[in-house]
Design an enzyme around this catalytic site. Structure first.
Site, mmCIF file in Angstrom:
data_model
loop_
_atom_site.group_PDB
_atom_site.id
_atom_site.type_symbol
_atom_site.label_atom_id
_atom_site.label_comp_id
_atom_site.label_asym_id
_atom_site.label_seq_id
_atom_site.Cartn_x
_atom_site.Cartn_y
_atom_site.Cartn_z
ATOM 1 N N HIS A 109 -35.128 16.255 -27.071
ATOM 2 C CA HIS A 109 -35.076 17.396 -27.608
ATOM 3 C C HIS A 109 -33.956 18.000 -27.296
ATOM 4 O O HIS A 109 -33.446 18.497 -26.132
ATOM 5 C CB HIS A 109 -36.324 18.671 -27.213
ATOM 6 C CG HIS A 109 -37.439 17.987 -27.704
ATOM 7 N ND1 HIS A 109 -38.153 18.280 -28.969
ATOM 8 C CD2 HIS A 109 -38.613 17.465 -27.074
ATOM 9 C CE1 HIS A 109 -39.422 17.830 -29.222
ATOM 10 N NE2 HIS A 109 -39.856 17.298 -28.025
ATOM 11 N N ASP A 122 -38.099 10.034 -33.124
ATOM 12 C CA ASP A 122 -39.374 9.964 -32.727
ATOM 13 C C ASP A 122 -40.176 10.290 -34.223
ATOM 14 O O ASP A 122 -39.611 10.575 -35.269
ATOM 15 C CB ASP A 122 -39.898 10.977 -31.906
ATOM 16 C CG ASP A 122 -39.894 12.566 -32.233
ATOM 17 O OD1 ASP A 122 -38.994 12.754 -33.245
ATOM 18 O OD2 ASP A 122 -40.525 13.226 -31.721
ATOM 19 N N ASP A 127 -37.697 15.413 -34.079
ATOM 20 C CA ASP A 127 -37.223 16.526 -33.375
ATOM 21 C C ASP A 127 -36.638 15.909 -31.869
ATOM 22 O O ASP A 127 -36.313 16.497 -31.282
ATOM 23 C CB ASP A 127 -38.053 17.598 -33.223
ATOM 24 C CG ASP A 127 -39.389 17.240 -32.736
ATOM 25 O OD1 ASP A 127 -39.559 16.002 -32.052
ATOM 26 O OD2 ASP A 127 -40.358 17.839 -32.344
ATOM 27 N N ARG A 128 -36.989 14.387 -31.915
ATOM 28 C CA ARG A 128 -36.315 14.093 -30.419
ATOM 29 C C ARG A 128 -35.372 12.849 -31.101
ATOM 30 O O ARG A 128 -35.801 11.903 -31.926
ATOM 31 C CB ARG A 128 -37.339 13.532 -29.790
ATOM 32 C CG ARG A 128 -38.248 14.645 -29.247
ATOM 33 C CD ARG A 128 -39.041 14.255 -27.885
ATOM 34 N NE ARG A 128 -40.179 13.255 -28.337
ATOM 35 C CZ ARG A 128 -40.152 11.914 -27.492
ATOM 36 N NH1 ARG A 128 -39.375 11.779 -26.779
ATOM 37 N NH2 ARG A 128 -41.280 11.281 -28.097
ATOM 38 N N LYS A 141 -48.026 21.875 -34.542
ATOM 39 C CA LYS A 141 -46.741 22.831 -33.749
ATOM 40 C C LYS A 141 -46.794 24.151 -34.546
ATOM 41 O O LYS A 141 -46.960 23.956 -35.914
ATOM 42 C CB LYS A 141 -45.434 22.130 -33.834
ATOM 43 C CG LYS A 141 -45.536 20.629 -32.887
ATOM 44 C CD LYS A 141 -44.232 20.067 -33.006
ATOM 45 C CE LYS A 141 -44.098 18.807 -32.055
ATOM 46 N NZ LYS A 141 -43.027 18.001 -31.970
ATOM 47 N N ARG A 163 -52.973 18.927 -29.628
ATOM 48 C CA ARG A 163 -52.764 17.661 -30.032
ATOM 49 C C ARG A 163 -53.930 17.137 -29.566
ATOM 50 O O ARG A 163 -54.601 17.344 -28.273
ATOM 51 C CB ARG A 163 -51.640 17.261 -29.424
ATOM 52 C CG ARG A 163 -51.189 15.837 -29.811
ATOM 53 C CD ARG A 163 -49.935 15.430 -29.187
ATOM 54 N NE ARG A 163 -48.718 16.371 -29.325
ATOM 55 C CZ ARG A 163 -47.696 16.334 -29.078
ATOM 56 N NH1 ARG A 163 -47.229 15.027 -28.329
ATOM 57 N NH2 ARG A 163 -46.667 17.087 -29.255
ATOM 58 N N ASP A 214 -41.669 12.714 -35.516
ATOM 59 C CA ASP A 214 -41.362 14.016 -36.586
ATOM 60 C C ASP A 214 -39.897 14.511 -36.484
ATOM 61 O O ASP A 214 -39.702 15.437 -37.043
ATOM 62 C CB ASP A 214 -42.416 14.878 -35.952
ATOM 63 C CG ASP A 214 -42.152 15.465 -34.747
ATOM 64 O OD1 ASP A 214 -41.695 14.743 -33.939
ATOM 65 O OD2 ASP A 214 -42.409 16.781 -34.427
ATOM 66 N N SER A 265 -46.156 13.547 -33.528
ATOM 67 C CA SER A 265 -45.005 13.541 -32.521
ATOM 68 C C SER A 265 -45.079 12.019 -32.094
ATOM 69 O O SER A 265 -44.938 11.134 -33.096
ATOM 70 C CB SER A 265 -44.980 14.528 -31.354
ATOM 71 O OG SER A 265 -43.567 14.232 -30.724
ATOM 72 N N HIS A 266 -44.668 11.682 -31.062
ATOM 73 C CA HIS A 266 -44.303 10.166 -30.612
ATOM 74 C C HIS A 266 -45.738 9.633 -30.209
ATOM 75 O O HIS A 266 -45.653 8.499 -29.839
ATOM 76 C CB HIS A 266 -43.660 10.456 -29.464
ATOM 77 C CG HIS A 266 -44.003 10.895 -28.417
ATOM 78 N ND1 HIS A 266 -44.241 12.354 -28.194
ATOM 79 C CD2 HIS A 266 -44.350 10.539 -27.031
ATOM 80 C CE1 HIS A 266 -44.568 12.609 -26.712
ATOM 81 N NE2 HIS A 266 -44.902 11.651 -26.210
#
Length: 449
Positions: A321, A234, A238-239, A110, A14, A236, A100-101
């Site tokens: 997560h 978030d 996943d949260r 990822k 990232r 993507d 992501s966030h």
């Protein structure tokens, strides 16, 4: 070859696009993965809705194909949907282009290989492979695949909502939006949407539900629509963030208490994994309901690895997560976790707020961030802090940073793996003790040069 090693982080790649992370590097990441894992025949590829994601995904696809891998392009999908496709239709291999966030100018990769999420030394090894430049050559191919309907069908086949349930979803203009809408409509819910269209500029707020400032609009919408619950995702997907019908923010460790009670109803003795930032009340709830509690370092890759090692049925961390290995695949999936929570709430005689009010609680803080100047400064600071800090009369846990447990509260400081900052959190039996523990940490932190 000049490569910014700092973009190869603890559990993903990232960085800032075109400043350390560009098409050339992502192309080589594809080649390096295909070379190191040379039994990989096919790989699922997904991307979020950031403005840079398409060109980076194309570069990653080209790199994989140049090393002989068949690329199955899912297009814009949430990360857990990529994981689903990798489990159901591939070799368990999937690569996701996502920041992501993080802010819009960030992006990353990822990586899942053989149903295992790469982390730590495995990611560092890819860096060294790229520096050496010895890549396998081949002639892969490419096809696209629409996984929306199979994913929705799979969740709907597992989740039962006994009556129409009103909720608000804030997707923060992230990639989860279309999937969230399709899922909860298929489940028969009355869904009110906030920012469910994909927009890589994130014009309304950061898609980061662990930042409680981003939940202001969700709280207002839940109250205005008289909904039973509010959920936030978030960038993507996943949260998960959660708000009850009164507008109270339900932090992930308290969500985990409800999930744990649900799982342990029929699975006594099951192991449940949680990260170092979670409330001390969570392991108490797990053990009270007949489960085994395992504390783990923060990071979705580490949590997932511990889940597999311990054969846990549930895992989660304070960032949101949530991993269900009960009735699901064991990867972090905020859409599925939200559906499970709606199922629990819809099946209860209590309102959402009453369900959570029955849980033990003290006084706590959200995640607190102390921002430092440059990437890597957080790790340097923690090296000095761990050598010099002194906490008398407390139990010290070095699982991830330093967690200091007292009989009536605790505090934590650790280095972020995604941004140059320190992450802190505190909990105590009452407000006075919370402030005392915060003051102890403040003095120790300020004593470090």
């Amino acid at each position: 070859m000049s490569i910014d090693k700092k973009v190869f982080r603890a559990y993903d790649v990232r960085g800032i696009v075109d400043q350390g992370l560009d098409e050339s590097l992502v192309y080589d990441i594809g080649r390096a993965i295909a070379t190191r894992y040379d039994d990989m025949q096919s790989c699922m590829l997904g991307r979020d809705g950031r403005l840079s994601s398409l060109r980076l995904a194309d570069a990653l696809s080209d790199g994989l194909q140049s090393a002989g891998v068949q690329v199955v392009d899912l297009g814009e999908v949430p990360t857990p949907v990529l994981y689903f496709a990798a489990h159901e239709y591939g070799q368990g291999c999937g690569l996701m282009i996502t920041g992501s966030h993080n802010p819009p100018h960030y992006n990353g990769v990822k990586m899942m290989v053989g149903k295992h999420t790469l982390a730590g030394d495995e990611i560092e090894a890819l860096y060294h492979d790229i520096v050496k430049g010895n890549f396998k050559k081949g002639h892969g191919n490419y096809r696209s695949f629409n996984v929306l309907e199979p994913y929705i069908d799979k969740v709907v086949s597992d989740i039962s909502i006994p009556h129409p349930f009103r909720l608000v979803a804030d997707c923060g203009n992230g990639v989860a939006g279309p999937y969230v809408v399709a899922l909860f409509e298929a489940l028969g819910c009355e869904l009110h949407c906030l920012y469910c269209d994909i927009d890589g500029n994130f014009p309304n707020h950061h898609a980061n539900p662990s930042d409680e400032n981003t939940l202001v609009d969700l709280v207002a919408a839940v109250k205005k629509t008289q909904s039973e619950i509010g959920i936030a995702f978030d960038g993507d997907g996943d949260r998960l963030g959660v708000v009850d019908e009164l507008g109270n923010i339900i932090r992930p460790d308290r969500q985990m208490m409800v999930y744990a009670q649900d799982v342990l109803q029929d699975q006594k003795g099951a192991c449940i994994v949680y990260d170092v930032k979670c409330s001390s009340h969570l392991p108490a709830i797990i053990e009270k309901n007949g489960g085994k509690a395992h504390r783990c370092r923060t990071g979705h890759s580490y949590i997932k690895s511990m889940l597999k090692q311990s054969d846990a049925l549930l895992a989660g961390e304070m960032s949101g997560h949530i991993f269900f290995n009960d009735r699901w695949y064991g990867f972090d999936d905020a859409l599925y976790a939200a559906a499970r929570l709606v199922e629990i709430c819809a099946d209860s005689a209590d309102r959402c707020s009453a369900i959570f009010a029955k849980l033990p609680h003290g006084v706590d803080t959200p995640e607190l961030n102390v921002h430092l100047k440059d990437e890597g400064d957080q790790h340097t600071f923690m090296e000095h802090f761990l050598k010099e800090a002194r906490f008398n009369g407390a139990k010290l846990d070095y699982t991830d940073g330093l967690r200091v447990d007292y009989k009536d509260g605790w505090g934590l400081v650790r280095a972020s793996n995604t941004t140059p900052c320190l992450v802190l959190r505190f909990e105590a039996d009452n407000e006075n003790r919370l402030n005392e523990i915060k003051d102890i940490f403040r003095k120790q932190l300020l004593s470090i040069d």
